[in-house]
Write a protein that holds these residues in place. Structure first.
Motif, short mmCIF file in Angstrom:
data_model
loop_
_atom_site.label_atom_id
_atom_site.label_comp_id
_atom_site.label_asym_id
_atom_site.label_seq_id
_atom_site.Cartn_x
_atom_site.Cartn_y
_atom_site.Cartn_z
N PRO A 1 47.30 37.15 42.63
CA PRO A 1 48.01 38.38 42.31
C PRO A 1 49.49 38.26 42.67
N PRO A 2 50.34 39.14 42.13
CA PRO A 2 51.76 39.04 42.39
C PRO A 2 52.09 39.09 43.88
N LYS A 3 51.44 39.95 44.62
CA LYS A 3 51.66 40.04 46.06
C LYS A 3 50.70 41.09 46.62
N MET A 4 50.65 41.16 47.94
CA MET A 4 49.87 42.20 48.59
C MET A 4 50.68 43.50 48.59
N ILE A 5 49.98 44.63 48.51
CA ILE A 5 50.65 45.90 48.69
C ILE A 5 51.06 46.01 50.15
N SER A 6 52.29 46.45 50.41
CA SER A 6 52.76 46.61 51.79
C SER A 6 53.31 47.99 51.99
N MET B 1 45.99 49.26 40.21
CA MET B 1 44.73 49.10 40.93
C MET B 1 44.88 48.07 42.03
N GLY B 2 44.16 48.31 43.11
CA GLY B 2 44.04 47.34 44.18
C GLY B 2 42.59 46.94 44.35
N LYS B 3 42.33 45.65 44.42
CA LYS B 3 40.96 45.18 44.60
C LYS B 3 40.67 45.04 46.09
N VAL B 4 39.67 45.78 46.55
CA VAL B 4 39.39 45.89 47.97
C VAL B 4 38.73 44.61 48.49
N ILE B 5 39.29 44.10 49.56
CA ILE B 5 38.71 42.93 50.24
C ILE B 5 37.67 43.43 51.24
N SER C 1 42.63 40.10 33.95
CA SER C 1 42.27 40.36 32.55
C SER C 1 42.57 41.79 32.16
N LEU C 2 42.26 42.74 33.04
CA LEU C 2 42.47 44.16 32.72
C LEU C 2 43.95 44.45 32.51
N THR C 3 44.80 44.01 33.42
CA THR C 3 46.22 44.31 33.27
C THR C 3 46.82 43.60 32.07
N THR C 4 46.29 42.44 31.71
CA THR C 4 46.76 41.75 30.50
C THR C 4 46.37 42.53 29.26
N MET C 5 45.14 43.07 29.25
CA MET C 5 44.66 43.83 28.09
C MET C 5 45.49 45.08 27.83
N ILE C 6 45.92 45.75 28.89
CA ILE C 6 46.55 47.06 28.70
C ILE C 6 48.05 46.99 28.44
N ARG C 7 48.67 45.84 28.66
CA ARG C 7 50.12 45.76 28.46
C ARG C 7 50.56 46.02 27.02
N LEU D 1 49.54 48.10 25.08
CA LEU D 1 49.45 49.54 24.83
C LEU D 1 50.55 50.31 25.53
N GLY D 2 51.43 49.62 26.24
CA GLY D 2 52.52 50.29 26.95
C GLY D 2 52.24 50.52 28.41
N PHE D 3 51.14 50.00 28.94
CA PHE D 3 50.81 50.16 30.35
C PHE D 3 51.38 48.97 31.13
N SER D 4 52.59 49.12 31.66
CA SER D 4 53.25 48.02 32.36
C SER D 4 52.97 48.11 33.86
N TYR D 5 51.73 47.88 34.22
CA TYR D 5 51.32 47.98 35.61
C TYR D 5 50.71 46.65 36.06
N HIS D 6 50.65 46.48 37.38
CA HIS D 6 50.08 45.27 37.96
C HIS D 6 49.00 45.64 38.96
#
Length: 535
Positions: A60-65, A96-100, A129-135, A137-142
């Motif tokens: 992932p790009p980085k951890m949420i801080s 979205m954040g994937k919980v460890i 895959s999810l974030t790639t699919m939605i881009r 459509l205008g959803f520029s999220y990570h």
């Protein structure tokens, strides 16, 4: 820690051609679609804990801080808007954040290469895959990996958490408390039983049932916004484990939105398009269950749009509200908004009634109490209240005692106002059924535009509908207020709105709402209250 035996390693990494033929043969025989969660094919939790091959290497790009603050301002689903205020240089917003969580296992495959698998990350490319699919459509999220012991549980920074796995889900008490606060504050949690493991699915229901004792999981109805907000999902295809053609998701409502969503059928592998692991599971004697990739991806598109579209509604409805108590004595001249509790989702738009009552107090001479009172019609004394309000999102059933007391209530001059939250068909059927139980000899009748209720406080002529209702039935309704009622003499004692009025009392956007726009909803709501006070 090592949880996989040498023999199971060979099963995981055996010859791909052999597993492909096993999969084909089992699909042809129907074995892979055996009844879900029967004893046969259930296995033990550790039996499901196997790796997909090959593992992903992208990170992932980085951890949420805690140095970031992300403000999401939802617009129309296909055109999400975002505004960021950060202490660091701008970077992409996070959806979205994937919980460890859970444990890990390490072993070597047939080529002596080390493989590591984790409870939380068996579908390790799901959010990529999810974030790639939605881009497109205008959803520029990570997305990010999220450690709960480091997370600040602020839904404005991260509106959704994904929890994925196959073994039993467990959290310590302090994290359970914080997760509850996160959801009540507007956050959403999605649980993916990644291979269709009954152990993860059942434990997820237990964890969140315990976390939210005031609510319970509901099957998401087919006309819910979640199935239509981006693409219409009227049919579902399953890779294995199901003999139905409809999507099946369960949700725990917080207000009008889904706070916790659980999928008993695997989603993550379908998002990735990697389905080979299911042959491995069948070879172990298990009965996996998962959506086919095309359906899993359609759910992903709708899920992303739903998270974004309902973020503001979650924030508004998550604001604390102070209820009055049924035994509090109020002046007989003061209007009290008494709301009926039932076994469904009865509190669908928190804060909306107070917003309407505040407006009514400022724009009329009607004395009002700004606190709602929640009443149980089977147990509480209804005589202090001339007005009772009932709403919901899904099926519900009144107890025989509640039916009896509500029948006495309306026959003795009380007004029962019933509203279909979000305008969903499931509640519409339930509301009509329960009203018929209360007054079986008095069917609902259309309230004509000339009725006094439409001039009790303000004169209401043409009204405006939400975009969804206008598109579906605008020409047919032609600007009319659609109310049905039951009258005793010349006075309405039961008033039913099949389209949502209450949502419009909150100045917030609800995607795919079937109801009235804010201005019209407030007019109708105030007139209903004024009518109940004078008739």
């Amino acid at each position: 820690m090592r949880t996989t035996t040498e023999s199971s390693e060979k099963t995981v990494v055996g010859d791909g051609r052999r597993l492909l033929w096993i999969s084909v043969l089992l699909l042809a025989a129907g074995t892979i679609c055996s009844p879900l969660f029967g004893q046969q094919g259930r296995g033990k939790p550790d039996d499901w804990f196997i790796a997909r091959t090959p593992p992903a290497t992208q990170k992932p790009p980085k951890m949420i801080s805690s140095a970031e603050t992300i403000m999401i301002l939802p617009g129309p689903p296909a055109c999400p808007m975002s505004q960021t205020e950060r202490k660091r240089p701008p970077s992409p917003d996070y959806l979205m954040g994937k919980v460890i969580w859970g444990q890990s296992a390490s072993f070597k495959n047939a080529q002596s290469l080390p493989i590591k698998i984790d409870d939380w990350n068996l579908a390790d490319r799901d959010l990529i895959s999810l974030t790639t699919m939605i881009r497109p459509l205008g959803f520029s999220y990570h997305w990010s990996h999220t450690r709960l012991d480091q997370f600040d549980y602020d839904p404005k920074r991260l509106p959704c958490l994904l929890i994925s796995g196959v073994r039993e889900l467990k959290f310590p008490a302090d994290q359970i408390k914080k997760l509850r606060e996160y959801v009540l504050g507007g956050g959403m949690i999605v649980c993916d039983s990644v291979y269709g493991s009954p152990h993860f699915y059942e434990s997820a229901l237990r964890v969140f049932d315990t976390m939210f004792p005031e609510s319970k999981f509901r099957v998401i109805p087919q006309d819910h916004p979640l199935y239509h907000i981006q693409v219409d999902l009227d049919k579902a295809a399953y890779a294995c484990g199901a003999k139905q053609d409809k999507p099946f998701l369960e949700g725990l409502y917080v207000g009008s939105r889904i706070g916790v969503l659980v999928s008993r059928y695997g989603l993550g592998c379908g998002w990735e398009g990697e389905m080979g692991v299911f042959a491995d599971l069948v070879a172990r004697g298990l009965a996996p269950a998962a959506y086919a990739p095309q359906t899993a991806k359609a759910i992903a598109l709708n899920l992303a749009a739903y998270i974004i579209g309902y973020a503001r509604a979650g924030e508004i409805e998550g604001s604390p509200e102070l209820f009055g108590l049924p035994d509090q004595k109020t002046p007989t001249s003061e209007f009290v908004f008494a709301q009926i509790k039932h076994d469904g989702s009865w509190n669908t738009h928190p804060g909306a009634a107070r917003a309407l009552l505040t407006k009514l107090k400022h724009e009329s001479t009607i004395p009002v109490n700004l606190r709602r009172v929640a009443v149980d019609p089977a147990q509480d004394d209804l005589s202090p209240y001339p007005f009772l309000y009932l709403t919901g999102l899904d099926d519900f059933s009144l107890t025989p005692k509640a039916v009896e007391k509500l029948r006495d209530f309306v026959r003795n001059g009380g007004t029962l106002f019933v509203n279909n939250s979000l305008g969903l068909s499931t509640f519409d059927r339930a509301a009509r059924r329960e009203i018929a139980r209360i007054l079986p000899e008095n069917p609902l009748q259309a309230v004509l535009p000339t009725h006094p209720i439409f001039r009790s406080l303000q004169r209401i002529g043409k009204v405006q509908y939400t975009a969804t209702l206008q598109k579906d039935k605008g020409k047919e309704l032609d600007g009319r207020v659609v109310l049905e009622g039951i009258a005793f003499g010349n006075d309405l004692r039961v008033i039913y709105s099949p389209y949502d009025i209450e949502a419009g009392w909150n100045d917030v956007y609800y995607p795919l709402l079937r109801g009235y726009d804010n201005a019209s909803a407030k007019q109708i709501g105030m007139n209903v209250i004024a009518y109940s006070m004078t008739h």
